[in-house]
Design a protein around this motif. Structure first.
Motif, PDB file in Angstrom:
ATOM      1  N   ALA B  99      22.791  52.612 -22.593  1.00  0.00           N
ATOM      2  CA  ALA B  99      23.758  51.785 -23.332  1.00  0.00           C
ATOM      3  C   ALA B  99      25.177  52.346 -23.215  1.00  0.00           C
ATOM      4  O   ALA B  99      26.152  51.592 -23.202  1.00  0.00           O
ATOM      5  CB  ALA B  99      23.348  51.691 -24.796  1.00  0.00           C
ATOM      6  N   LEU B 100      25.289  53.664 -23.119  1.00  0.00           N
ATOM      7  CA  LEU B 100      26.619  54.280 -23.002  1.00  0.00           C
ATOM      8  C   LEU B 100      27.167  54.136 -21.584  1.00  0.00           C
ATOM      9  O   LEU B 100      28.378  54.198 -21.370  1.00  0.00           O
ATOM     10  CB  LEU B 100      26.548  55.777 -23.326  1.00  0.00           C
ATOM     11  N   GLY B 101      26.267  53.987 -20.608  1.00  0.00           N
ATOM     12  CA  GLY B 101      26.685  54.014 -19.201  1.00  0.00           C
ATOM     13  C   GLY B 101      26.645  55.419 -18.635  1.00  0.00           C
ATOM     14  O   GLY B 101      27.331  55.731 -17.658  1.00  0.00           O
ATOM     15  N   ALA B 102      25.835  56.291 -19.253  1.00  0.00           N
ATOM     16  CA  ALA B 102      25.764  57.692 -18.815  1.00  0.00           C
ATOM     17  C   ALA B 102      24.710  57.916 -17.737  1.00  0.00           C
ATOM     18  O   ALA B 102      24.674  58.987 -17.130  1.00  0.00           O
ATOM     19  CB  ALA B 102      25.466  58.597 -20.007  1.00  0.00           C
ATOM     20  N   THR B 103      23.855  56.948 -17.510  1.00  0.00           N
ATOM     21  CA  THR B 103      22.793  57.096 -16.501  1.00  0.00           C
ATOM     22  C   THR B 103      23.375  56.944 -15.091  1.00  0.00           C
ATOM     23  O   THR B 103      24.407  56.303 -14.932  1.00  0.00           O
ATOM     24  CB  THR B 103      21.718  56.007 -16.705  1.00  0.00           C
ATOM     25  N   PRO B 104      22.751  57.467 -14.058  1.00  0.00           N
ATOM     26  CA  PRO B 104      21.462  58.160 -14.057  1.00  0.00           C
ATOM     27  C   PRO B 104      21.557  59.699 -14.047  1.00  0.00           C
ATOM     28  O   PRO B 104      20.551  60.349 -14.257  1.00  0.00           O
ATOM     29  CB  PRO B 104      20.838  57.691 -12.739  1.00  0.00           C
ATOM     30  N   HIS B 105      22.753  60.263 -13.819  1.00  0.00           N
ATOM     31  CA  HIS B 105      22.809  61.722 -13.634  1.00  0.00           C
ATOM     32  C   HIS B 105      23.056  62.441 -14.950  1.00  0.00           C
ATOM     33  O   HIS B 105      24.104  63.043 -15.174  1.00  0.00           O
ATOM     34  CB  HIS B 105      23.858  62.069 -12.580  1.00  0.00           C
ATOM     35  N   THR B 106      22.087  62.345 -15.831  1.00  0.00           N
ATOM     36  CA  THR B 106      22.187  63.005 -17.127  1.00  0.00           C
ATOM     37  C   THR B 106      20.795  63.425 -17.582  1.00  0.00           C
ATOM     38  O   THR B 106      19.804  62.794 -17.196  1.00  0.00           O
ATOM     39  CB  THR B 106      22.821  62.059 -18.170  1.00  0.00           C
ATOM     40  N   GLN B 107      20.746  64.452 -18.398  1.00  0.00           N
ATOM     41  CA  GLN B 107      19.491  64.736 -19.101  1.00  0.00           C
ATOM     42  C   GLN B 107      19.386  63.745 -20.240  1.00  0.00           C
ATOM     43  O   GLN B 107      20.398  63.306 -20.772  1.00  0.00           O
ATOM     44  CB  GLN B 107      19.527  66.131 -19.714  1.00  0.00           C
ATOM     45  N   ALA B 108      18.179  63.432 -20.655  1.00  0.00           N
ATOM     46  CA  ALA B 108      17.996  62.596 -21.842  1.00  0.00           C
ATOM     47  C   ALA B 108      16.705  63.044 -22.508  1.00  0.00           C
ATOM     48  O   ALA B 108      15.677  63.178 -21.841  1.00  0.00           O
ATOM     49  CB  ALA B 108      17.921  61.129 -21.471  1.00  0.00           C
ATOM     50  N   ALA B 109      16.795  63.312 -23.803  1.00  0.00           N
ATOM     51  CA  ALA B 109      15.592  63.783 -24.496  1.00  0.00           C
ATOM     52  C   ALA B 109      15.736  63.552 -25.987  1.00  0.00           C
ATOM     53  O   ALA B 109      16.829  63.325 -26.506  1.00  0.00           O
ATOM     54  CB  ALA B 109      15.384  65.274 -24.218  1.00  0.00           C
ATOM     55  N   ASP B 110      14.595  63.611 -26.677  1.00  0.00           N
ATOM     56  CA  ASP B 110      14.574  63.533 -28.141  1.00  0.00           C
ATOM     57  C   ASP B 110      14.173  64.902 -28.688  1.00  0.00           C
ATOM     58  O   ASP B 110      13.329  65.585 -28.097  1.00  0.00           O
ATOM     59  CB  ASP B 110      13.564  62.484 -28.605  1.00  0.00           C
ATOM     60  N   TRP B 111      14.785  65.268 -29.792  1.00  0.00           N
ATOM     61  CA  TRP B 111      14.509  66.558 -30.426  1.00  0.00           C
ATOM     62  C   TRP B 111      13.844  66.329 -31.767  1.00  0.00           C
ATOM     63  O   TRP B 111      14.169  65.368 -32.465  1.00  0.00           O
ATOM     64  CB  TRP B 111      15.819  67.349 -30.618  1.00  0.00           C
ATOM     65  N   GLU B 112      12.949  67.260 -32.124  1.00  0.00           N
ATOM     66  CA  GLU B 112      12.231  67.096 -33.384  1.00  0.00           C
ATOM     67  C   GLU B 112      12.233  68.409 -34.162  1.00  0.00           C
ATOM     68  O   GLU B 112      11.872  69.448 -33.626  1.00  0.00           O
ATOM     69  CB  GLU B 112      10.787  66.657 -33.097  1.00  0.00           C
ATOM     70  N   PHE B 113      12.724  68.370 -35.378  1.00  0.00           N
ATOM     71  CA  PHE B 113      12.556  69.445 -36.349  1.00  0.00           C
ATOM     72  C   PHE B 113      12.923  68.851 -37.699  1.00  0.00           C
ATOM     73  O   PHE B 113      13.906  69.247 -38.314  1.00  0.00           O
ATOM     74  CB  PHE B 113      13.459  70.653 -36.037  1.00  0.00           C
ATOM     75  N   ALA B 114      12.149  67.855 -38.118  1.00  0.00           N
ATOM     76  CA  ALA B 114      12.410  67.169 -39.396  1.00  0.00           C
ATOM     77  C   ALA B 114      13.914  66.907 -39.532  1.00  0.00           C
ATOM     78  O   ALA B 114      14.529  66.401 -38.607  1.00  0.00           O
ATOM     79  CB  ALA B 114      11.832  67.970 -40.545  1.00  0.00           C
ATOM     80  N   CYS B 115      14.498  67.296 -40.665  1.00  0.00           N
ATOM     81  CA  CYS B 115      15.895  66.934 -40.926  1.00  0.00           C
ATOM     82  C   CYS B 115      16.910  67.788 -40.170  1.00  0.00           C
ATOM     83  O   CYS B 115      18.114  67.578 -40.306  1.00  0.00           O
ATOM     84  CB  CYS B 115      16.183  66.988 -42.422  1.00  0.00           C
ATOM     85  N   LYS B 116      16.474  68.790 -39.431  1.00  0.00           N
ATOM     86  CA  LYS B 116      17.459  69.555 -38.659  1.00  0.00           C
ATOM     87  C   LYS B 116      17.313  69.317 -37.155  1.00  0.00           C
ATOM     88  O   LYS B 116      17.832  70.078 -36.338  1.00  0.00           O
ATOM     89  CB  LYS B 116      17.452  71.036 -39.037  1.00  0.00           C
ATOM     90  N   ALA B 117      16.663  68.231 -36.785  1.00  0.00           N
ATOM     91  CA  ALA B 117      16.507  67.920 -35.354  1.00  0.00           C
ATOM     92  C   ALA B 117      17.871  67.752 -34.681  1.00  0.00           C
ATOM     93  O   ALA B 117      18.062  68.146 -33.531  1.00  0.00           O
ATOM     94  CB  ALA B 117      15.683  66.647 -35.186  1.00  0.00           C
ATOM     95  N   GLY B 118      18.823  67.184 -35.419  1.00  0.00           N
ATOM     96  CA  GLY B 118      20.152  66.955 -34.850  1.00  0.00           C
ATOM     97  C   GLY B 118      20.915  68.247 -34.610  1.00  0.00           C
ATOM     98  O   GLY B 118      21.543  68.434 -33.557  1.00  0.00           O
TER      99      GLY B 118
END
Lengths: 141, 350
Positions: B99-118
């Protein structure tokens, strides 16, 4: 499960990316590769800024399959700042508050889901332009 | 214990997002009772029918890009910290990057640690930029939090978050002086796989979890930097309710004025992975060059990340390139409990 049709149009749905005619400068949305104004090839990608105004609208009370949970909702013809007229759902607004000429901006939202185990389809919708404190301050100054 | 990259890193752009709808705590009390001793928040934000973590992350990230003034294809990482992923298996980060137009040469991932994932992603992005592997990395902390109907969490489980673009210090509007983590195995709050709502330990979420981790991370970081509370213009803590951050802030030696700029919980509820990060965006909206900001997250399970930022001159010019946090907070449309049940899809129709 239908995946490829959604994947092919991801840039236009997520980035409001159309095309610009390199011959006459016409901006096209959706992208169609041939300019309807001068009939020359138009395949240069062009990202629209997402600003526009409501040209016309209608509220849907009997939603088609897949859109039932959003009803009632308003579909509008939005005149983009760069020229094209786009059909899209309005969001973050009560149907009674929609009017012709309303300034709107593009946001990315859920268009629909293909069932609980299917794909979530995202795309452009338009909402009333967010009221900003900075703009109010500028107006006061 | 302090962590610092070899190249100095800062925030070059930031952006917030809060949905339009608000559920007053009184509405939850009207249906389920409670509130005799006061409510934990005044109201909470509720995502609309067409909103989720992905859409909220996209809008916050677009605002961050506007402030940074860089092209989306300069981003080499798009990381989303959340505990309310749209898909159990498929990264939110790829959708946001596209959606940002950052693809394809970027890492992309989701992080998890409850409320401190960000903030977990924030710390890693500081390392990524600081090691000179990349020039710019985007992180977002966003949640559409779940609260079981009738549970104490239903008063506070809100929605929203913020995104940050990390880059070299010389381009930053606030640079990081150092960060530090404090983590233990503390089972104060969790959600098992396939469960719709989380379970929590009631009072156990307080003393051994929130207060212990927040206070120790903050104290240790300030000690190692040679700072004291009076050195900070603003202190932003994770905000599960209005009482916890006020009490922890006071225990650390901060005044109510130092906590005020980053305190949003009474107006939007607890945005989980977005909570402390949207507090930081509100603080940056009001910050002046030279201000120091202490950010301390908390994630159940449990841990805290603490960061010390120094605001630069660039804040003045970049602040109004995108909507302010309070532009979204003020855009409130109150709803009743029935509408909330519909919007959050709490009625199973089949």
């Amino acid at each position: 499960m239908r995946l490829a049709p959604h994947w092919r149009v991801r840039a236009q749905r997520l980035q409001l990316r159309g095309e610009v005619c390199q011959c006459c400068g016409e901006r096209l949305f959706p992208p169609r590769d041939v300019c309807p104004a001068c009939h020359q090839p138009a395949d240069k990608p062009f990202a629209f800024c997402g600003e526009g105004t409501v040209y016309s609208f209608s509220t849907v009370y009997e939603a088609p399959k897949g859109y039932e949970r959003f009803g009632p909702y308003t579909i509008a013809l939005v005149r983009l700042k760069e020229g094209p007229l786009v059909t899209a759902q309005l969001t973050d607004i009560d149907p009674a508050d929609v009017r012709i000429g309303l300034p709107v901006e593009m946001v990315t939202r859920v268009l629909r889901e293909e069932g609980e185990d299917g794909m979530v389809i995202y795309g452009y919708k338009f909402r009333p332009v967010l009221e900003r404190e900075a703009a109010r301050e500028e107006a006061r100054a | 214990m302090i962590m610092r990259p070899s190249r100095e890193v800062g925030i070059v752009g930031y952006g917030a997002y809060v949905p339009r709808y608000r559920l007053p705590a009184e509405e939850v009390g009207r249906i389920w009772g409670g509130g005799q001793a006061g409510y934990p928040v005044r109201e909470k934000s509720v995502p609309g029918l067409d909103e989720d973590t992905t859409t909220m992350a996209i809008e916050a990230a677009r605002n961050a890009l506007r402030r940074a003034g860089i092209a989306a294809d300069e981003l080499r990482a798009v990381w989303v910290g959340t505990e309310s992923k749209t898909y159990a298996v498929k990264p939110t980060g790829t959708i946001v990057a596209e959606a940002l137009g950052a693809t394809p040469h970027t890492q992309a991932a989701d992080w998890e640690f409850a409320c401190k994932a960000g903030t977990e992603a924030l710390q890693a992005a500081i390392g990524l930029v600081g090691s000179e592997m990349v020039r710019y990395a985007l992180i977002a902390g966003v949640d559409a939090a779940q609260g079981r109907p009738g549970d104490a969490l239903e008063f506070t489980a809100g929605a929203g978050g913020a995104a940050y673009i990390l880059g070299p210090r010389e381009e930053s509007l606030a640079y990081c002086e150092g960060s530090l983590s404090y983590v233990t195995d503390t089972p104060d709050f969790f959600r098992r796989a396939h469960e719709r709502y989380p379970s929590h330990g009631g009072r156990f979420t307080g003393e051994p979890a929130y207060f212990r981790h927040i206070e120790r991370a903050a104290t240790q970081l300030m000690q190692e930097l040679g700072r004291k509370p009076a050195d900070y213009a603003t202190c932003v803590l994770h905000q599960p309710n209005s009482k916890f951050p006020a009490r922890a802030g006071k225990a650390l030696g901060f005044t109510a004025e130092q906590l005020a700029a980053g305190m949003l919980v009474s107006d939007i509820g607890n945005c989980y992975a977005g909570s402390s990060l949207i507090g930081l965006s509100a603080a940056l909206d009001r910050a002046r060059p030279g201000d120091r900001i202490l950010l301390v997250s908390f994630g159940s399970g449990a841990g805290s990340d603490a960061f010390s930022f120094v605001v630069t001159e660039a804040i003045e010019e970049r602040r109004n390139r995108a909507p302010l946090t309070w532009d979204y907070v003020r855009r409130r449309h109150p709803i009743d409990y029935g509408t909330y049940v519909r919007y959050r899809q709490k009625l199973r129709m089949h």
